[in-house]
Design a protein around this motif. Structure first.
Motif, PDB file in Angstrom:
ATOM      1  N   ILE A   1      -0.540   3.753  -5.073  1.00 36.88           N
ATOM      2  CA  ILE A   1      -0.004   3.500  -3.871  1.00 36.88           C
ATOM      3  C   ILE A   1       0.533   4.595  -3.266  1.00 36.88           C
ATOM      4  O   ILE A   1       0.634   5.768  -3.703  1.00 36.88           O
ATOM      5  CB  ILE A   1       1.600   2.954  -4.217  1.00 36.88           C
ATOM      6  CG1 ILE A   1       1.176   1.533  -5.114  1.00 36.88           C
ATOM      7  CG2 ILE A   1       2.489   2.545  -3.142  1.00 36.88           C
ATOM      8  CD1 ILE A   1       0.952   0.391  -4.154  1.00 36.88           C
ATOM      9  N   THR A   2       0.266   4.769  -1.717  1.00 37.13           N
ATOM     10  CA  THR A   2       0.584   5.849  -0.941  1.00 37.13           C
ATOM     11  C   THR A   2       2.021   5.875  -1.147  1.00 37.13           C
ATOM     12  O   THR A   2       2.982   5.294  -0.896  1.00 37.13           O
ATOM     13  CB  THR A   2       0.168   5.820   0.413  1.00 37.13           C
ATOM     14  OG1 THR A   2      -1.177   5.424   0.358  1.00 37.13           O
ATOM     15  CG2 THR A   2       0.578   6.852   1.259  1.00 37.13           C
TER      16      THR A   2
ATOM     17  N   LEU B   1       1.238   8.745   8.091  1.00 34.21           N
ATOM     18  CA  LEU B   1       0.264   8.337   7.096  1.00 34.21           C
ATOM     19  C   LEU B   1      -0.799   7.084   7.604  1.00 34.21           C
ATOM     20  O   LEU B   1      -1.745   6.690   6.813  1.00 34.21           O
ATOM     21  CB  LEU B   1       1.037   7.383   6.191  1.00 34.21           C
ATOM     22  CG  LEU B   1       2.144   8.245   5.453  1.00 34.21           C
ATOM     23  CD1 LEU B   1       2.937   7.289   4.479  1.00 34.21           C
ATOM     24  CD2 LEU B   1       1.526   9.206   4.368  1.00 34.21           C
TER      25      LEU B   1
ATOM     26  N   MET C   1      -0.152   4.034   8.232  1.00 38.85           N
ATOM     27  CA  MET C   1       0.316   2.952   7.588  1.00 38.85           C
ATOM     28  C   MET C   1       0.925   1.990   8.201  1.00 38.85           C
ATOM     29  O   MET C   1       1.543   2.200   9.333  1.00 38.85           O
ATOM     30  CB  MET C   1       1.210   3.139   6.350  1.00 38.85           C
ATOM     31  CG  MET C   1       0.554   3.682   5.196  1.00 38.85           C
ATOM     32  SD  MET C   1      -0.072   2.671   4.233  1.00 38.85           S
ATOM     33  CE  MET C   1      -1.113   3.524   3.019  1.00 38.85           C
TER      34      MET C   1
ATOM     35  N   LYS D   1       0.742  -1.190   0.020  1.00 40.66           N
ATOM     36  CA  LYS D   1      -0.099  -0.150  -0.033  1.00 40.66           C
ATOM     37  C   LYS D   1       0.847   1.173   0.050  1.00 40.66           C
ATOM     38  O   LYS D   1       0.237   2.412  -0.310  1.00 40.66           O
ATOM     39  CB  LYS D   1      -0.949   0.143   1.298  1.00 40.66           C
ATOM     40  CG  LYS D   1      -1.879  -0.949   1.184  1.00 40.66           C
ATOM     41  CD  LYS D   1      -2.702  -0.786   2.763  1.00 40.66           C
ATOM     42  CE  LYS D   1      -3.847  -2.061   2.576  1.00 40.66           C
ATOM     43  NZ  LYS D   1      -4.436  -1.953   3.997  1.00 40.66           N
ATOM     44  N   CYS D   2       1.998   1.155   0.591  1.00 35.33           N
ATOM     45  CA  CYS D   2       2.928   2.158   0.585  1.00 35.33           C
ATOM     46  C   CYS D   2       4.436   2.231   0.393  1.00 35.33           C
ATOM     47  O   CYS D   2       4.909   1.269   0.631  1.00 35.33           O
ATOM     48  CB  CYS D   2       2.758   2.542   2.065  1.00 35.33           C
ATOM     49  SG  CYS D   2       3.791   3.954   2.672  1.00 35.33           S
TER      50      CYS D   2
ATOM     51  N   LEU E   1       8.136   3.953   0.912  1.00 35.88           N
ATOM     52  CA  LEU E   1       8.821   5.141   1.711  1.00 35.88           C
ATOM     53  C   LEU E   1      10.299   5.530   0.794  1.00 35.88           C
ATOM     54  O   LEU E   1      10.995   4.351   1.019  1.00 35.88           O
ATOM     55  CB  LEU E   1       8.688   4.857   3.006  1.00 35.88           C
ATOM     56  CG  LEU E   1       7.517   5.124   3.806  1.00 35.88           C
ATOM     57  CD1 LEU E   1       7.726   4.803   5.042  1.00 35.88           C
ATOM     58  CD2 LEU E   1       7.022   6.346   3.539  1.00 35.88           C
TER      59      LEU E   1
ATOM     60  N   THR F   1       4.334  -1.865   3.706  1.00 32.59           N
ATOM     61  CA  THR F   1       5.211  -0.799   3.102  1.00 32.59           C
ATOM     62  C   THR F   1       6.487  -1.282   2.810  1.00 32.59           C
ATOM     63  O   THR F   1       6.655  -2.402   3.280  1.00 32.59           O
ATOM     64  CB  THR F   1       5.491   0.151   4.162  1.00 32.59           C
ATOM     65  OG1 THR F   1       4.360   0.643   4.676  1.00 32.59           O
ATOM     66  CG2 THR F   1       6.392   1.278   3.808  1.00 32.59           C
TER      67      THR F   1
END
Ligand code: XBP
Ligand code: MG
Length: 251
Positions: free
Chosen positions: A113-114, A168, A170, A5-6, A8, A175
């Motif tokens: 996607i974040t 976030l 999250m 989903k994420c 970084l 991630t």
């Protein structure tokens, strides 16, 4: 199995090779301007990269006898001038994104996607790189810009990653972090986040034992295949790193 989903992103060395021709040059400009004899050449700067954070790096050089003793206020002043020089260098368009960075960012953005940033760099230096190397639209596309002194302990501490996840909402399980250095990988790992490492000249000899994928760069479809340095998840067809590869790291 967890859903991706994420993402970084680290900044220096990951989005762009900013250290040797950006930060290092800017430090030297600030030193010369302030009348310090010290010049950080390319190998010396490589040693100093053991410490993250510009102010911390100056302190480290003082402690090892490279620069004369000075109070924190003077270090902070030098660093502020260095940041201004760095921003000018970036505004000149000197530092391009690394291969595959824009492609992977665009792919992840299009897939919903974040996206976030987790870096030790000063916020205004990060803003300069986003504006001049990525494009202003990315200020809205990154859901969090976690940078610099916003947390007390810089990488390899996990704090900046934990801060970004918290902002976030999250989970680390959803991630993947993108890093270039041992300190960066350690920070992501300590936060429980899977991590892909793209090495560069300064970090190719670092210890990335335990990282989820180590490659020479993210790469591009129409260029030579990337060099795969460690592939513990046995991802197949690794000509260049795609979102599909990152998803497999969470399986
Ligand atoms: C980057 C750093 C930063 C930059 C300089 O590490 O350590 O300190 O070298 O930036 P990472 P400032 O890529 O792991 O975030 O001078 O703004 O601190
Ligand atoms: Mg880095």
């Amino acid at each position: 199995m967890s859903e991706l989903k994420c993402l970084l992103w680290d900044v220096d060395g990951t989005l762009a090779d900013t250290e040797r021709d950006g930060h290092r040059v800017a430090f030297n400009m600030a030193f010369a301007e302030a009348g310090h004899e010290r010049e950080w050449d390319v190998p010396t700067y490589g040693e100093l990269l053991a410490v993250t954070g510009g102010k911390e790096r100056i302190r480290f050089d003082i402690d090892r006898g490279g620069m004369h003793e000075m109070p924190y206020e003077e270090i902070a002043g030098l660093h502020a001038r260095k940041t201004a020089h760095y921003e000018s260098l970036i505004a000149e368009g000197r530092i391009p994104l690394r291969p595959g960075v824009r492609r992977l960012l665009e792919e992840a953005w299009a897939a919903g996607i974040t996206l976030g940033v987790a870096t030790t760099t000063t916020p205004s230096a990060l803003d300069a790189l986003i504006e001049h190397s990525l494009g202003k639209e990315w200020f809205d596309r990154f859901a969090v810009l976690a940078a610099g002194d916003i947390v007390p302990a810089k990488k390899p501490a996990p704090d900046i990653y934990n801060y970004a996840l918290d902002k976030l909402g999250m989970s680390a399980a959803n991630t993947v972090a993108l890093e270039d250095s041992e300190n960066g990988w350690k920070a992501a790992n300590a936060a429980g986040i899977k991590c892909v490492v793209t090495v560069n000249d300064y970090t190719c000899d670092h210890d990335f034992g335990g990282a989820d994928l180590v490659v020479s760069e993210f790469g591009e479809a129409d260029r030579d295949a990337v060099e795969v340095l460690d592939n513990p998840h046995k991802l197949g067809e690794l000509h260049h790193v795609t979102l599909a590869h990152l998803k497999q790291l969470l399986v």
